[in-house]
Write an enzyme that holds these catalytic residues in place. Structure first.
Site, PDB file in Angstrom:
ATOM      1  N   TYR A 144      -5.191  36.373   7.489  1.00 34.72           N
ATOM      2  CA  TYR A 144      -5.532  37.617   6.960  1.00 34.72           C
ATOM      3  C   TYR A 144      -6.075  38.623   8.011  1.00 34.72           C
ATOM      4  O   TYR A 144      -5.523  39.781   7.916  1.00 34.72           O
ATOM      5  CB  TYR A 144      -6.752  37.349   5.849  1.00 34.72           C
ATOM      6  CG  TYR A 144      -7.289  38.526   5.045  1.00 34.72           C
ATOM      7  CD1 TYR A 144      -6.740  39.138   4.041  1.00 34.72           C
ATOM      8  CD2 TYR A 144      -8.689  39.291   5.711  1.00 34.72           C
ATOM      9  CE1 TYR A 144      -7.396  40.299   3.300  1.00 34.72           C
ATOM     10  CE2 TYR A 144      -9.212  40.440   4.841  1.00 34.72           C
ATOM     11  CZ  TYR A 144      -8.567  40.732   3.703  1.00 34.72           C
ATOM     12  OH  TYR A 144      -8.869  41.938   3.087  1.00 34.72           O
ATOM     13  N   LYS A 178      -4.334  42.278   8.688  1.00 36.71           N
ATOM     14  CA  LYS A 178      -4.955  43.529   8.580  1.00 36.71           C
ATOM     15  C   LYS A 178      -5.011  44.072  10.139  1.00 36.71           C
ATOM     16  O   LYS A 178      -5.082  45.333  10.097  1.00 36.71           O
ATOM     17  CB  LYS A 178      -6.449  43.139   8.225  1.00 36.71           C
ATOM     18  CG  LYS A 178      -6.655  42.705   6.871  1.00 36.71           C
ATOM     19  CD  LYS A 178      -6.036  43.906   5.904  1.00 36.71           C
ATOM     20  CE  LYS A 178      -6.504  43.690   4.402  1.00 36.71           C
ATOM     21  NZ  LYS A 178      -5.923  44.642   3.510  1.00 36.71           N
TER      22      LYS A 178
END
Length: 253
Positions: free
Chosen positions: A154, A158
């Site tokens: 993640y 991001k």
């Protein structure tokens, strides 16, 4: 230049949470909104809320990581609402684990939704923005882009969206298109509630503990993110592009 009342916005991952709040805010600001989620039935609640309030919206089911599905979704949006000139890449998933426990599937799934999905949606919409000589792209990053234990997939995705955003700003600026990034901190949402449950934490106690770590002494709500997105897509932000704003109740960098 197209008037705000006739602009068409696309919000991915808009069935609930940050995406739904953003879709509702953009509709309140006078835009027609295409509410995209994996299943059309899931997106229908947000779209119905917009139309019941007097706005224009459609629910669209599409896997943003599937090129054919994305192209079909955008074609439908053009036919039913008009050419999209505002795109909010919000769709995302988490598959948290420590590096040595993380499967390739968990890595690929997160990369596909966040990065491939944003790439495909932007590629499908940018032509309409170029034709209009006006466009707004907002990508949803996270404070996890700065690093977060148990989120190597993640965090990487991001952080990648931030580089993606800055490059879009460079390439598309000459066509009147801006690209910016909103990076939320802790937001009370279904996703964070699910994380608390997975960790065996009481939701109210977990929120209270997190709030103590935040300078403004509260956790964020989806509307905090929707407000920042609304600024980026507005007329007053035409000279703001390639920026990453951390909406986290305090400084994060």
């Amino acid at each position: 230049m197209t008037a705000p009342s006739s602009r068409v916005a696309v919000v991915t991952g808009a069935a609930r949470g940050l995406g739904a709040a953003t879709a509702l805010r953009l509709a309140a600001d006078g835009m027609a909104v295409a509410v995209i989620d994996l299943e059309e039935s899931a997106a229908k609640g947000t779209a119905d809320a917009i139309t019941e309030a007097g706005g224009r919206a459609i629910a669209v089911g599409a896997d943003v990581a599937d090129a054919a599905a994305v192209d079909a979704a955008v074609e439908r949006i053009v036919a039913e609402l008009g050419p999209p000139t505002v795109l909010i890449n919000n769709a995302g998933i988490t598959r948290d684990n420590l590096l040595f426990k993380m499967s390739e599937t968990d890595w690929d799934s997160v990369m596909n939704v966040h990065l491939r999905g944003s790439f495909l949606m932007t590629k499908a919409c940018q032509g309409h923005m170029v034709a209009a000589q006006w466009g707004r792209i907002v990508n949803l990053s996270s404070t996890s882009a700065l690093g977060n234990r148990g989120q190597v997939n993640y965090s990487a995705a991001k952080a990648g969206l931030q580089g993606f955003t800055k490059t879009l700003a460079i390439e598309l600026g000459r066509f009147g298109i801006t690209a910016n990034c909103v990076a939320p901190g802790f937001i009370a949402s279904e996703m964070t509630r699910a994380t608390a449950e997975r960790l065996g934490q009481d939701w109210e106690e977990w929120q209270a503990a997190r709030a103590k770590e935040i300078p403004v002494q509260r956790v964020g709500v989806p509307e905090d993110i929707a407000n920042m997105v609304a600024f980026f897509v507005g007329e007053s932000a035409g000279y703001v592009s390639g920026q990453v704003i951390y909406v986290a109740g305090g400084p994060k960098v």
